[in-house]
Design an enzyme around this catalytic site. Structure first.
Site, short mmCIF file in Angstrom:
data_model
loop_
_atom_site.label_atom_id
_atom_site.label_comp_id
_atom_site.label_asym_id
_atom_site.label_seq_id
_atom_site.Cartn_x
_atom_site.Cartn_y
_atom_site.Cartn_z
N ARG A 228 -60.12 -54.60 12.00
CA ARG A 228 -60.84 -54.10 11.21
C ARG A 228 -62.01 -53.63 12.04
NH1 ARG A 228 -62.37 -56.97 6.46
NH2 ARG A 228 -60.50 -56.32 5.60
N ARG B 58 -70.71 -57.76 6.51
CA ARG B 58 -69.50 -56.86 7.09
C ARG B 58 -70.22 -55.55 7.09
NH1 ARG B 58 -64.05 -59.52 4.16
NH2 ARG B 58 -64.50 -61.40 4.68
N LYS C 282 -68.09 -64.07 1.90
CA LYS C 282 -68.27 -62.56 2.60
C LYS C 282 -69.40 -62.13 1.97
CE LYS C 282 -64.70 -61.02 -0.31
NZ LYS C 282 -63.28 -60.39 -0.28
N LYS D 228 -71.21 -58.10 1.42
CA LYS D 228 -71.02 -56.66 1.71
C LYS D 228 -72.30 -55.72 1.25
CE LYS D 228 -66.10 -57.00 0.94
NZ LYS D 228 -64.94 -56.28 0.01
N CYS E 284 -54.87 -50.56 -2.14
CA CYS E 284 -55.09 -51.31 -1.30
C CYS E 284 -53.78 -51.43 -0.49
CB CYS E 284 -55.50 -52.77 -1.55
SG CYS E 284 -54.19 -53.72 -2.45
N CYS F 95 -50.24 -57.59 4.08
CA CYS F 95 -51.19 -58.49 3.54
C CYS F 95 -50.76 -59.91 2.89
CB CYS F 95 -51.97 -57.84 2.50
SG CYS F 95 -53.45 -59.04 1.67
N CYS G 205 -53.36 -57.92 -5.48
CA CYS G 205 -53.62 -59.12 -5.79
C CYS G 205 -55.25 -58.99 -6.38
CB CYS G 205 -53.92 -60.06 -4.68
SG CYS G 205 -55.34 -59.73 -3.63
N CYS H 162 -59.75 -55.25 -2.78
CA CYS H 162 -59.81 -54.44 -1.84
C CYS H 162 -59.79 -53.02 -2.37
CB CYS H 162 -58.97 -54.70 -0.71
SG CYS H 162 -59.11 -56.54 -0.07
#
Length: 577
Positions: free
Chosen positions: A85, A155, A221, A223, A441, A447, A486, A490
């Site tokens: 990414r 990110r 993470k 964002k 997603c 994935c 899931c 995303c």
């Protein structure tokens, strides 16, 4: 640092640290043994801690799950490869850069495609180990990297894709870039490993400090977005830190700061939930970077390093209290938040087709279903964008809705750009509003977290939903519909009017009650529905919406007003009730 305990809950969570904390601390500032692993021809994957550490360099190790079982029968390891990414603050990319990534995707990836993502950037899928270093060096040669687009760091910074208001957008984009650079890891590991950069001076050639992220980086993470109202195309409530642009006479004067949004959760774990961001107040432009660093360092020091499922900023705010978190940010930034300035979000979709900006330039937003640019039979989308890139004099802007804007087109160049777009299936006047308002997603086959289909399921699902809307005389209406394979968030299903979250093969939890502006979290309506059951439920709900709705009432607002689902006002309290 504030005292370690206070009224709402502990500032520091005590207990045995998650193993990710060990591997980050032992990684020599994200180097690990990645360089040695690259030369290991015995496996196509990465060993031990390096499997996790490559994420900090913008990559995830994956395999083709469609052929995993067959390879196991043949006593072969899974077909390991990586997804990369890119780091593209604000999603802006030049035509010459586009042509380079187009060529690499065609020549050096297993699938030949470019994937536009909800993080306003592009992904390569299916890069085999011998091509990984070449991939990074190719990107570096055109001014692109993938530093900190995954892992426990800040990110890719999103920014409203709004080329119409060109001056304001340019200012906001510049701040997105500044924030991204300010919060990047300072380690030289990326350059050393992938770009053959010179090792730093030091006892072992290592970086010795990370002033903002810390030696163990963030608990989870993180964002960040910059958003220009009234468009909420970046879905601020999906993000830890958001800067809402406040303009005065068309000039950017500062930001309202929203903290603590996030959508990921875990099936069956009621301590996890999606959450809206809280508004801390307004800051003038000169305080922006200090506030960004203060929010990140507060989360760095107070975030849960014991249980990764509760490690995001949203849980920190709910544990210590928003007021306590805000006070700590003010202390660290040396500022006091002013009262938030008024703003309103009215929508979050992309304006597909041509629009004219204030500067007389034209901008063409191309709808790219699921963001997947590939040459399909009769629709050579990937080739079409490359052909536009060969003649386009402006730039491209990737959107957080997985679409692509050809920005800055002079009036005399419009006809040529449109001709190329139509010839390659990039413009289709028959694309419904429902299809434009639907998103998924990636999920299968790449994935590793996917429990159910998403990208491959969505187009057919939209066909059915279009039919249901037409059946009830609502063909001109639409529902914000999102599917994820899931519960990790995303595809941002937890900000949809109908959000489907994969539970197992062909099974989804259905959530209802998000709104058009993206400021409300939906609530689970029914669990473990099969694909036909989903259509039956949507048909029943749309029938009621058609007959009982108030004037111009959106679907998400209707299901709450009609008592079909309860409104989620405070996620910790309401989401699982």
């Amino acid at each position: 640092m504030t005292d370690s305990t206070q009224a709402n809950g502990p500032l520091i969570v005590e207990g045995k640290l998650a193993d990710n904390e060990r591997l980050k601390g032992e990684s020599n500032f994200l180097r690990g043994t990645i360089e040695q692993d690259l030369s290991d021809a015995v496996t196509g994957g990465f060993n031990g801690d390096n499997f996790q550490l490559i994420r900090f360099h913008g990559m995830y190790q994956q395999d083709d799950r469609d052929i995993r079982a067959e390879r196991t029968k043949q006593k072969l390891e899974p077909l390991h490869n990586v997804m990369l990414r890119a780091r593209m603050p604000g999603g802006i990319i030049k035509p010459e850069q586009w042509l380079a990534i187009d060529k690499f995707a065609a020549d050096k990836t297993m699938y030949g495609s470019i994937r536009l993502t909800t993080r306003q950037t592009f992904q390569f899928h299916g890069v085999l180990k011998p091509n990984i270093k070449l991939m990074h060096q190719t990107l570096n040669s055109i001014g692109i990297d993938s530093i900190a687009t995954a892992g426990d760091v800040n990110r890719n910074v999103l920014c409203t894709t709004n080329p119409v208001e060109s001056e304001l957008h340019q200012e906001a984009y510049e701040w997105a870039t500044k924030i991204s650079e300010h919060l990047l890891p300072k380690t030289r590991a990326y350059a050393e490993i992938w770009l053959d950069g010179e090792k730093l001076e030091g006892p072992n050639g290592e970086a010795t400090e990370e002033p903002i992220l810390g030696s163990n980086y963030l608990p989870r993470k993180f964002k960040t977005t910059v958003v220009i109202p009234p468009q909420n195309d970046v879905d601020v409530h999906a993000n830890d830190l958001n800067f809402v642009a406040i303009a005065d006479n068309g000039k950017l004067v500062g930001f309202n700061v929203l903290v603590g949004g996030g959508l990921a959760m875990t099936h069956g774990d009621k301590s996890t939930y999606p959450r809206r961001a809280d508004d801390l107040g307004f800051v003038p432009l000169e305080n922006t970077l200090d506030v960004a660093a203060a929010v990140v360092t507060t989360q760095r020091d107070w975030g849960n390093r014991v249980n990764r499922k509760n490690a995001k900023t949203k849980y920190t705010l709910d544990r210590v209290g928003t007021d306590v978190f805000k006070a700590e940010v003010e202390k660290r930034a040396g500022i006091t938040f002013a009262e938030s300035r008024p703003y309103e979000f009215t929508g979050r979709g992309d304006r597909i087709g041509w629009v004219e900006g204030f500067d007389g330039k034209h901008h063409l937003a191309l709808f790219i279903e699921n963001g997947r640019l590939l040459d399909y039979p009769g629709k050579p989308l990937k080739t079409g964008v490359a052909e536009i890139a060969k003649v386009h004099k402006g730039d491209f802007r990737m959107t957080a809705n997985q679409n692509l804007i050809v920005a800055g087109v002079a009036p005399e160049d419009k006809a040529q750009i449109e001709e190329i777009a139509r010839a390659h299936g990039l413009m289709d006047d028959g694309i419904s509003k429902q299809r434009q308002d639907s998103m998924a997603c990636v999920a299968f086959p790449t994935c590793p977290l996917a429990m159910a289909e998403a990208e491959r399921y969505l187009p057919g699902l939209v066909d059915e939903v279009e039919g249901i809307l037409a059946k009830h005389d609502l063909a001109d209406d639409s529902i914000i519909l999102r599917v994820t394979g899931c519960p990790n968030g995303c595809g941002r299903a937890m900000l949809a009017e109908i959000g489907l979250v994969g539970k197992g093969p062909g099974k989804y939890n259905m959530h209802l009650g998000g709104n058009l502006a993206g400021t409300r979290v939906p609530k689970m309506y029914k669990e473990g529905l099969g694909e036909q059951e989903i259509l039956t439920e949507i048909d029943t709900l749309v029938a009621r919406w058609a007959s009982e709705r108030e004037t111009n009432e959106a679907f998400g607002d209707f299901v709450i007003r009609a008592g079909i689902i309860a409104e989620v006002k405070v996620s910790k309290r309401d989401f699982h009730d």
